[in-house]
Scaffold this motif. Structure first.
Motif, mmCIF file in Angstrom:
data_model
loop_
_atom_site.group_PDB
_atom_site.id
_atom_site.type_symbol
_atom_site.label_atom_id
_atom_site.label_comp_id
_atom_site.label_asym_id
_atom_site.label_seq_id
_atom_site.Cartn_x
_atom_site.Cartn_y
_atom_site.Cartn_z
ATOM 1 N N UNK A 206 45.869 46.054 38.725
ATOM 2 C CA UNK A 206 45.613 44.607 38.776
ATOM 3 C C UNK A 206 44.134 44.279 38.975
ATOM 4 N N UNK A 207 43.466 44.977 39.874
ATOM 5 C CA UNK A 207 42.050 44.682 40.130
ATOM 6 C C UNK A 207 41.199 44.969 38.899
ATOM 7 N N UNK A 208 41.562 46.003 38.150
ATOM 8 C CA UNK A 208 40.813 46.330 36.938
ATOM 9 C C UNK A 208 41.039 45.287 35.845
ATOM 10 N N UNK A 209 42.259 44.758 35.794
ATOM 11 C CA UNK A 209 42.556 43.706 34.808
ATOM 12 C C UNK A 209 41.809 42.418 35.162
ATOM 13 N N UNK A 210 41.840 42.029 36.423
ATOM 14 C CA UNK A 210 41.204 40.782 36.859
ATOM 15 C C UNK A 210 39.692 40.833 36.642
ATOM 16 N N UNK A 211 39.086 41.988 36.870
ATOM 17 C CA UNK A 211 37.636 42.106 36.699
ATOM 18 C C UNK A 211 37.224 42.351 35.250
ATOM 19 N N UNK A 212 38.196 42.503 34.359
ATOM 20 C CA UNK A 212 37.883 42.699 32.947
ATOM 21 C C UNK A 212 37.521 44.123 32.559
ATOM 22 N N UNK A 213 37.713 45.076 33.454
ATOM 23 C CA UNK A 213 37.391 46.467 33.123
ATOM 24 C C UNK A 213 38.414 47.087 32.178
ATOM 25 N N UNK A 214 39.658 46.595 32.234
ATOM 26 C CA UNK A 214 40.668 47.001 31.259
ATOM 27 C C UNK A 214 41.407 45.755 30.810
#
Length: 182
Positions: free
Chosen positions: A137-145
């Motif tokens: 979730x954190x990677x999705x929210x930050x746009x990394x994935x």
């Protein structure tokens, strides 16, 4: 009770997870537990102290790896991979622990607790996953994935697998608990 705390950073490092891990280690040692910490020699920021005193009753294994602080995503991934491999080797060589507490630096580090259980099949080791972040979730929210993309789905499957193997999951707040419950 034999307790091992696993986190990439540990005091005197300045990272929040290093401070939380040190607080737990010191508290449990003061209660009479045999406390081991597996951490890296990497630093969270360039301002983090490289060394310092350790509370009585806490044994810290610094597993080496890239020193200094990671720069950029690739530097961070390199530190994560190095820590995973070296910490896995250290945990496999420890005698069976009663409790393994894995913080979420690096992400999905609870794999190391599962590995410890596999290398000590006599059983009895409890795994506590202490979440500081929710992956992916954190990677999705930050746009990394990409949200819902292949990497997100794979990371979510791995996270679910780890959550099912944990005896306890510690969350920072109700919002995190809801994310994990989903």
């Amino acid at each position: 009770m034999r307790i091992t705390i696993v986190n990439q950073y540990y005091a005197p490092d300045l990272s929040p997870t290093a401070r939380l891990a040190a607080s737990l280690a010191g508290h449990r040692a003061a209660l009479g537990d045999e406390v081991t910490v597996v951490a890296s020699s990497a630093r969270y920021t360039q301002h983090s102290p490289a060394s310092g005193e350790c509370p009585a009753g806490v044994t810290v294994h610094r597993v080496g790896g890239p020193s200094g602080c990671a720069e950029g995503v690739l530097g961070r991934l390199r530190q994560y991979a190095s820590f995973f491999l070296r910490a896995a080797w250290r945990l496999a060589r420890l005698r069976r622990q009663d409790v393994i507490v894995c913080l979420t630096t690096p992400p999905l580090v609870a794999w190391l607790g599962v590995l410890h259980r596999l290398t000590h099949p006599s059983g009895g080791t409890r795994l506590v996953q202490w979440n500081m972040d929710c992956y992916p979730e954190i990677l999705e929210v930050t746009g990394l994935i990409r949200r819902g993309g292949l990497r997100a789905r794979l990371l979510r499957a791995v996270s679910r697998w780890l959550y099912r193997r944990a005896d306890e999951i510690v969350c920072l707040d109700d919002a995190m608990r809801e994310i994990i419950a989903r």
